[in-house]
Design an enzyme around this catalytic site. Structure first.
Site, PDB file in Angstrom:
ATOM      1  N   CYS A  57      35.532  39.026  40.503  1.00 49.97           N
ATOM      2  CA  CYS A  57      35.491  38.054  39.412  1.00 49.97           C
ATOM      3  C   CYS A  57      36.753  37.189  39.384  1.00 49.97           C
ATOM      4  CB  CYS A  57      35.305  38.753  38.072  1.00 49.97           C
ATOM      5  SG  CYS A  57      36.619  39.920  37.662  1.00 49.97           S
ATOM      6  N   ARG A  59      38.715  36.521  42.338  1.00 49.71           N
ATOM      7  CA  ARG A  59      39.111  35.926  43.609  1.00 49.71           C
ATOM      8  C   ARG A  59      37.976  35.943  44.621  1.00 49.71           C
ATOM      9  NH1 ARG A  59      43.769  37.720  44.850  1.00 49.71           N
ATOM     10  NH2 ARG A  59      44.071  38.880  42.907  1.00 49.71           N
ATOM     11  N   SER A 114      46.805  40.935  40.595  1.00 45.85           N
ATOM     12  CA  SER A 114      45.670  41.004  39.686  1.00 45.85           C
ATOM     13  C   SER A 114      46.010  40.428  38.317  1.00 45.85           C
ATOM     14  CB  SER A 114      45.210  42.459  39.517  1.00 45.85           C
ATOM     15  OG  SER A 114      44.750  42.992  40.729  1.00 45.85           O
ATOM     16  N   ALA A 120      43.772  49.403  39.228  1.00 42.15           N
ATOM     17  CA  ALA A 120      43.341  50.111  40.433  1.00 42.15           C
ATOM     18  C   ALA A 120      41.971  49.683  40.939  1.00 42.15           C
ATOM     19  CB  ALA A 120      43.337  51.623  40.147  1.00 42.15           C
ATOM     20  N   GLN A 125      37.330  47.613  45.298  1.00 44.83           N
ATOM     21  CA  GLN A 125      36.605  46.399  45.697  1.00 44.83           C
ATOM     22  C   GLN A 125      36.994  45.977  47.109  1.00 44.83           C
ATOM     23  OE1 GLN A 125      38.006  44.118  42.348  1.00 44.83           O
ATOM     24  NE2 GLN A 125      36.053  44.277  41.257  1.00 44.83           N
ATOM     25  N   ALA A 195      24.796  47.012  34.584  1.00 48.80           N
ATOM     26  CA  ALA A 195      25.053  48.450  34.658  1.00 48.80           C
ATOM     27  C   ALA A 195      25.997  48.777  35.808  1.00 48.80           C
ATOM     28  CB  ALA A 195      23.734  49.214  34.831  1.00 48.80           C
ATOM     29  N   GLY A 196      26.855  47.824  36.155  1.00 49.22           N
ATOM     30  CA  GLY A 196      27.804  48.031  37.246  1.00 49.22           C
ATOM     31  C   GLY A 196      29.071  48.721  36.789  1.00 49.22           C
ATOM     32  N   MET A 198      32.111  47.571  36.107  1.00 47.36           N
ATOM     33  CA  MET A 198      32.848  46.966  35.010  1.00 47.36           C
ATOM     34  C   MET A 198      32.196  47.282  33.664  1.00 47.36           C
ATOM     35  SD  MET A 198      35.401  45.314  33.872  1.00 47.36           S
ATOM     36  CE  MET A 198      36.188  44.493  35.263  1.00 47.36           C
TER      37      MET A 198
END
Length: 446
Positions: A57, A59, A114, A120, A125, A195-196, A198
């Protein structure tokens, strides 16, 4: 070997531009294939060009390695994929080479680049991006080294410093903002769209405040039910969201949809049914899940990932000492990677010689095969053609060696003979230097 990277992130580009270049995980393989095909077809690179794409989200970054860099071509390719001009992309992106690539990758993996300093999640990712590149057959030795060293540096940073101490995550920031709007979160109804990972993090933070109701709306029902079970929540079909939107005080969305799934009309309708009681909304998706115009509605408090920046920067000063310690670790990692990379370059190792030897051998082989095909086409005896083929290749391989064996004085010839014996005579016989000098062509027994 050249290494380069092209990227845009929350420092260089606004949210909507980042959304143009967001790639879902299942898009990575075909995108990498398209990039590699484009680079190979540029006439500059070989088929072994290495590529990897990191897309989050905050980069989108392209990492490449090849014998020769193709920076401009990479910029043109990414600009075309996002439907913008190369000049506009250049004004909102960064282009890095060699050691600067390593430093950037190490800082990203360690959480220093970040929005949430020291977070973390980016490391996971990054590992997913590497796995996707491996599965697509796009990752070679050089990029693999770069990323594996990134993971090792990140591990050392986290174990040796307090970079993650005092940090406020996106999830915690969302809860903090919601608590500023609603006096008692235990009386609110919260809807999570997606439902990921994040959404799971944010739901965990909200669940700790014991809201009155938690609902999960997801495109895949099985995944939604699995997440709902963790929090004792209910589920909803994504198609039913507009009809029930007015029932919720807080809506947090983060999906991989390429288009907004909550439109202005749906929110306006929900506000009328709520008699303009406020709705707290957080859009953590890139590209957006909630239409940007929703923010202009009077009774909606909509926050995007960029809007949360000021909240998550809290505690930055306390972590400055840890940042300085982390930079020292990263400096050491960059030096180590560049030393390894230099060993693979012509001026630093034997890679160029090996490549040239293979190229020379291929040229000789191609010449002799072409000659053999001409003889066969003229009806020459196949055994004689094969004999001539093998003899031609052998003579080409030994010509330079035989010439060197006759050069110089006796001592030089003896040293050359010893080297030739080790390279060509793979038997139990002793090196030429231990044999009688007369056994070496061009020498005389003293």
């Amino acid at each position: 070997m050249a290494v380069w990277a092209l990227g845009i992130n929350h420092h260089s580009a606004p949210l909507d531009m980042r959304g143009r270049f967001a790639f879902a995980l299942d898009q990575i393989a075909p995108t990498l294939q398209g990039l590699r095909t484009s680079l190979t077809g540029a006439g500059r690179l070989h088929n072994g060009v290495e590529t990897a794409i990191l897309s989050t989200c905050n980069r989108t970054e392209i990492y490449c390695a090849a014998d020769m860099p193709a920076l401009d071509h990479t910029v043109h390719w990414l600009a075309h994929s996002g439907g913008i001009s190369t000049d506009l992309l250049r004004s909102h992106s960064y282009l890095l080479q060699d050691g600067h690539v390593a430093r950037h990758a190490f800082r990203v993996a360690s959480g220093l680049d970040s929005m949430v300093l020291g977070e973390a999640q980016i490391l996971g990712q990054m590992k997913n991006a590497v796995r996707a590149a491996e599965d697509a057959g796009a990752l070679g030795r050089t990029l693999n080294q770069l990323f594996q060293r990134s993971f090792a540096v990140a591990k050392q940073v986290r174990s040796s410093t307090e970079i993650g101490a005092h940090s406020i995550s996106m999830a915690a920031a969302a809860v903090r903002l919601a608590s500023q709007l609603f006096e008692d979160l235990s009386r609110t109804r919260v809807l999570f769209v997606g439902a990921g990972e994040m959404i799971e993090l944010v739901a965990t933070h909200f669940a700790a405040r014991n809201p009155r109701q938690i609902t999960i709306a997801n495109r895949t029902q099985e995944r939604g039910e699995k997440l709902a079970a963790q929090f004792g929540a209910s589920t909803m079909r994504l198609a039913d969201l507009p009809e029930h939107l007015h029932e919720y005080d807080a809506v947090i969305s983060c999906t991989a949809s390429s288009l907004p799934i909550i439109g202005l009309g749906a929110v306006e309708s929900a506000l009328k049914k709520r008699r303009h009681r406020p709705i707290f909304m957080v859009d953590l998706a890139v590209p957006r899940d909630i239409e940007a115009e929703v923010k202009d509605l009077g009774d909606v408090y909509l926050y995007t990932v960029d809007d949360l920046a000021s909240v998550v920067r809290t505690g930055q000063a306390q972590r400055q000492a840890a940042v300085e310690q982390a930079e020292v670790i990263i400096d050491s990692g960059v030096q180590s990677f560049m030393h390894w990379l230099d060993q693979r370059r012509p001026e630093g190792g034997s890679v160029s010689l090996i490549r040239d030897l293979h190229a020379q051998a291929d040229t000789w082989r191609a010449l002799e095969i072409a000659r053999a095909k001409k003889l066969l086409a003229r009806g020459e005896n196949i055994d004689q053609v094969l004999e001539a083929l093998s003899r031609g290749i052998t003579q080409k391989m030994l010509h330079g060696t035989m010439a060197e064996l006759h050069k110089g004085d006796a001592e030089q010839r003896a040293q050359t003979a010893d080297t030739v014996s080790r390279l060509f005579l793979r038997s139990s016989r002793p090196p030429a230097s231990e044999q009688e000098p007369s056994a070496v062509p061009g020498t005389k027994k003293l």
